[in-house]
Write an enzyme that holds these catalytic residues in place. Structure first.
Site, PDB file in Angstrom:
ATOM      1  N   ASP A 181      72.140  -3.387 -16.121  1.00  0.00           N
ATOM      2  CA  ASP A 181      70.769  -2.940 -15.825  1.00  0.00           C
ATOM      3  C   ASP A 181      69.973  -4.084 -15.207  1.00  0.00           C
ATOM      4  O   ASP A 181      69.276  -3.911 -14.200  1.00  0.00           O
ATOM      5  CB  ASP A 181      70.037  -2.499 -17.109  1.00  0.00           C
ATOM      6  CG  ASP A 181      70.632  -1.273 -17.760  1.00  0.00           C
ATOM      7  OD1 ASP A 181      70.098  -0.182 -17.545  1.00  0.00           O
ATOM      8  OD2 ASP A 181      71.633  -1.414 -18.491  1.00  0.00           O
ATOM      9  N   GLU A 224      62.582   0.160 -13.816  1.00  0.00           N
ATOM     10  CA  GLU A 224      62.595   0.510 -15.244  1.00  0.00           C
ATOM     11  C   GLU A 224      62.541  -0.720 -16.141  1.00  0.00           C
ATOM     12  O   GLU A 224      61.831  -0.745 -17.134  1.00  0.00           O
ATOM     13  CB  GLU A 224      63.855   1.310 -15.591  1.00  0.00           C
ATOM     14  CG  GLU A 224      63.961   1.551 -17.085  1.00  0.00           C
ATOM     15  CD  GLU A 224      65.139   2.403 -17.503  1.00  0.00           C
ATOM     16  OE1 GLU A 224      65.165   2.801 -18.682  1.00  0.00           O
ATOM     17  OE2 GLU A 224      66.023   2.660 -16.686  1.00  0.00           O
ATOM     18  N   ASP A 229      65.592   3.110 -10.941  1.00  0.00           N
ATOM     19  CA  ASP A 229      66.337   3.056 -12.200  1.00  0.00           C
ATOM     20  C   ASP A 229      67.680   2.431 -11.864  1.00  0.00           C
ATOM     21  O   ASP A 229      68.538   3.077 -11.252  1.00  0.00           O
ATOM     22  CB  ASP A 229      66.529   4.447 -12.807  1.00  0.00           C
ATOM     23  CG  ASP A 229      67.091   4.362 -14.223  1.00  0.00           C
ATOM     24  OD1 ASP A 229      67.702   3.328 -14.557  1.00  0.00           O
ATOM     25  OD2 ASP A 229      66.944   5.333 -14.997  1.00  0.00           O
ATOM     26  N   LEU A 234      70.223   1.630 -13.606  1.00  0.00           N
ATOM     27  CA  LEU A 234      71.398   2.193 -14.273  1.00  0.00           C
ATOM     28  C   LEU A 234      70.913   3.338 -15.147  1.00  0.00           C
ATOM     29  O   LEU A 234      70.452   3.135 -16.259  1.00  0.00           O
ATOM     30  CB  LEU A 234      72.106   1.116 -15.113  1.00  0.00           C
ATOM     31  CG  LEU A 234      73.581   1.335 -15.468  1.00  0.00           C
ATOM     32  CD1 LEU A 234      74.168   0.090 -16.125  1.00  0.00           C
ATOM     33  CD2 LEU A 234      73.788   2.539 -16.380  1.00  0.00           C
ATOM     34  N   ASP A 235      70.979   4.528 -14.609  1.00  0.00           N
ATOM     35  CA  ASP A 235      70.561   5.728 -15.339  1.00  0.00           C
ATOM     36  C   ASP A 235      71.766   6.210 -16.150  1.00  0.00           C
ATOM     37  O   ASP A 235      72.841   6.403 -15.605  1.00  0.00           O
ATOM     38  CB  ASP A 235      70.111   6.800 -14.340  1.00  0.00           C
ATOM     39  CG  ASP A 235      69.574   8.042 -15.018  1.00  0.00           C
ATOM     40  OD1 ASP A 235      68.857   7.897 -16.027  1.00  0.00           O
ATOM     41  OD2 ASP A 235      69.861   9.149 -14.543  1.00  0.00           O
ATOM     42  N   THR A 265      72.424   4.550 -19.382  1.00  0.00           N
ATOM     43  CA  THR A 265      72.915   3.295 -19.969  1.00  0.00           C
ATOM     44  C   THR A 265      73.710   3.535 -21.248  1.00  0.00           C
ATOM     45  O   THR A 265      74.766   2.930 -21.469  1.00  0.00           O
ATOM     46  CB  THR A 265      71.733   2.333 -20.266  1.00  0.00           C
ATOM     47  OG1 THR A 265      71.046   2.050 -19.052  1.00  0.00           O
ATOM     48  CG2 THR A 265      72.218   1.039 -20.879  1.00  0.00           C
ATOM     49  N   THR A 275      69.841  17.330 -22.405  1.00  0.00           N
ATOM     50  CA  THR A 275      70.108  15.992 -22.928  1.00  0.00           C
ATOM     51  C   THR A 275      71.289  15.948 -23.893  1.00  0.00           C
ATOM     52  O   THR A 275      71.513  16.880 -24.664  1.00  0.00           O
ATOM     53  CB  THR A 275      68.851  15.433 -23.621  1.00  0.00           C
ATOM     54  OG1 THR A 275      69.095  14.106 -24.058  1.00  0.00           O
ATOM     55  CG2 THR A 275      68.435  16.297 -24.817  1.00  0.00           C
ATOM     56  N   GLY A 335      71.896  11.125 -18.523  1.00  0.00           N
ATOM     57  CA  GLY A 335      71.418  10.731 -17.202  1.00  0.00           C
ATOM     58  C   GLY A 335      70.722  11.832 -16.431  1.00  0.00           C
ATOM     59  O   GLY A 335      71.286  12.903 -16.222  1.00  0.00           O
ATOM     60  N   LYS A 366      72.356  14.982 -14.067  1.00  0.00           N
ATOM     61  CA  LYS A 366      72.026  16.401 -14.263  1.00  0.00           C
ATOM     62  C   LYS A 366      71.625  17.060 -12.941  1.00  0.00           C
ATOM     63  O   LYS A 366      71.956  18.221 -12.690  1.00  0.00           O
ATOM     64  CB  LYS A 366      70.926  16.545 -15.310  1.00  0.00           C
ATOM     65  CG  LYS A 366      71.367  16.112 -16.707  1.00  0.00           C
ATOM     66  CD  LYS A 366      70.241  16.314 -17.709  1.00  0.00           C
ATOM     67  CE  LYS A 366      70.567  15.750 -19.074  1.00  0.00           C
ATOM     68  NZ  LYS A 366      70.497  14.285 -19.135  1.00  0.00           N
ATOM     69  N   ASP A 411      63.329   7.966 -13.368  1.00  0.00           N
ATOM     70  CA  ASP A 411      64.452   8.875 -13.608  1.00  0.00           C
ATOM     71  C   ASP A 411      64.433  10.065 -12.660  1.00  0.00           C
ATOM     72  O   ASP A 411      65.478  10.641 -12.360  1.00  0.00           O
ATOM     73  CB  ASP A 411      64.405   9.432 -15.043  1.00  0.00           C
ATOM     74  CG  ASP A 411      64.647   8.380 -16.094  1.00  0.00           C
ATOM     75  OD1 ASP A 411      65.639   7.640 -15.974  1.00  0.00           O
ATOM     76  OD2 ASP A 411      63.854   8.297 -17.048  1.00  0.00           O
TER      77      ASP A 411
END
Length: 309
Positions: A51, A74, A117, A119-120, A122, A195, A220, A224, A247
């Site tokens: 990240d 982020e 972001d 690293l969506d 994580t 989620t 993530g 999605k 995000d």
């Protein structure tokens, strides 16, 4: 000026190669085995070395080439000298060949806000659920998401040794979306993606109200939205706090470019101005088609629980 690409097209062209560089950093950190995990607000809100390095790479690379843009990332990182090896100076020539939509052709650097972001997904990254992981770079103008880049660092990882890893997709409303094949979910089935690790009673109640034939729980936000545009899900339903502007900016731009829609649970658009609050307080509802149907199914109790911004 004829012959000179618009600023926003140059920014997207750079963002694509910058996202690919960030994806390579994310892979390299994983393969090193030294993830450097720290908890930010708890066990479901993690930050890794990937990240941190990916955000440094993205922000430094873009701000060096476009010094007047506003970049919001982020990760809250200390100001420090960025190693030259993290800088990406390249750009996608293919994107520069595209014709910029007329409404964006005259935009100036200082009018653009970039939401990052690095690293969506994580948590999924730390658990080896690598297809959930994305790098997100969204570009906004006048509060609207007008371009987005999603890199999937581990695309094809299930194919095993020797597979070429990673892909980059991008989109701009008025121009289209590229790097994937658009496919719609079966029209006779409501497949809800939601989620994996941030569920609660309200989230579950809202998903159930959609009367789904199937529910897919993955990590993530970027992942999605990919499910929506590749036909694996009909709607992304997340009736909770948790998602932030970095995000959703890039995914929303790509989804909008192919005729989809992303709103809060009330059906209202989010804004991506530089001064907005970062939290998407009223949840996220995203669809490729039939958005109004899904908004209409949101229970009153959920609407009351999630006050609109």
């Amino acid at each position: 000026m004829s012959g000179s690409p618009a600023v926003v097209m140059r920014l997207v062209a750079s963002a694509c190669t910058v996202a690919e560089k960030a994806g390579a950093i994310v892979r390299k950190v994983l393969h090193s085995g030294e993830l450097g995990i720290v908890e930010k607000t708890g066990a479901n809100d993690l930050q890794t070395l990937a990240d941190r390095l990916a955000q440094q790479s993205i922000c430094a690379s873009l701000s060096r080439r476009f010094p007047k843009i506003t970049i919001i990332g982020e990760e809250d990182l200390p100001a420090e000298e960025i190693k030259e090896e993290l800088i990406e100076n390249g750009h996608s020539e293919e994107i520069l060949q595209k014709t910029c939509p007329a409404e964006y052709s005259g935009l100036k650097e200082e009018e653009l806000v970039v939401w990052v972001d690095p690293l969506d997904g994580t948590k999924e990254y730390t658990e080896g659920l690598l297809d959930n992981v994305t790098v997100l770079i969204g570009i906004a103008y006048a509060g609207k998401a007008i371009a987005g880049v999603i890199n999937q660092p581990f695309y094809n990882y299930q194919l095993g040794a020797g597979a070429e890893l990673g892909r980059t997709m991008w989109g701009m409303p008025g121009l289209g979306a590229f790097g994937f094949t658009l496919k719609e979910a079966p029209g006779n089935r409501r497949i809800i993606t939601t989620t994996r690790s941030h569920s609660n009673k309200v989230v579950t109640e809202c998903v159930d109200a959609m009367e789904p034939h199937e529910v897919i729980k993955v990590g993530g936000a970027g992942n999605k939205i990919i499910q929506l545009v590749e036909g694996r899900a009909s709607a992304y339903v997340f009736a909770s706090l948790g998602c932030k502007k970095w995000d959703t900016c890039a995914p929303e731009a790509i989804l909008t470019a192919v005729g989809g829609k992303l709103t809060d649970m009330h059906g209202n658009a989010y804004r991506y101005d530089a001064n907005v609050k970062h939290m998407n307080s009223a949840g996220v509802l995203a669809t490729l088609r039939n958005h109004e149907y899904y908004v209409s199914r949101v229970p009153q109790s959920v609407r009351q629980a999630l006050k609109t911004d």
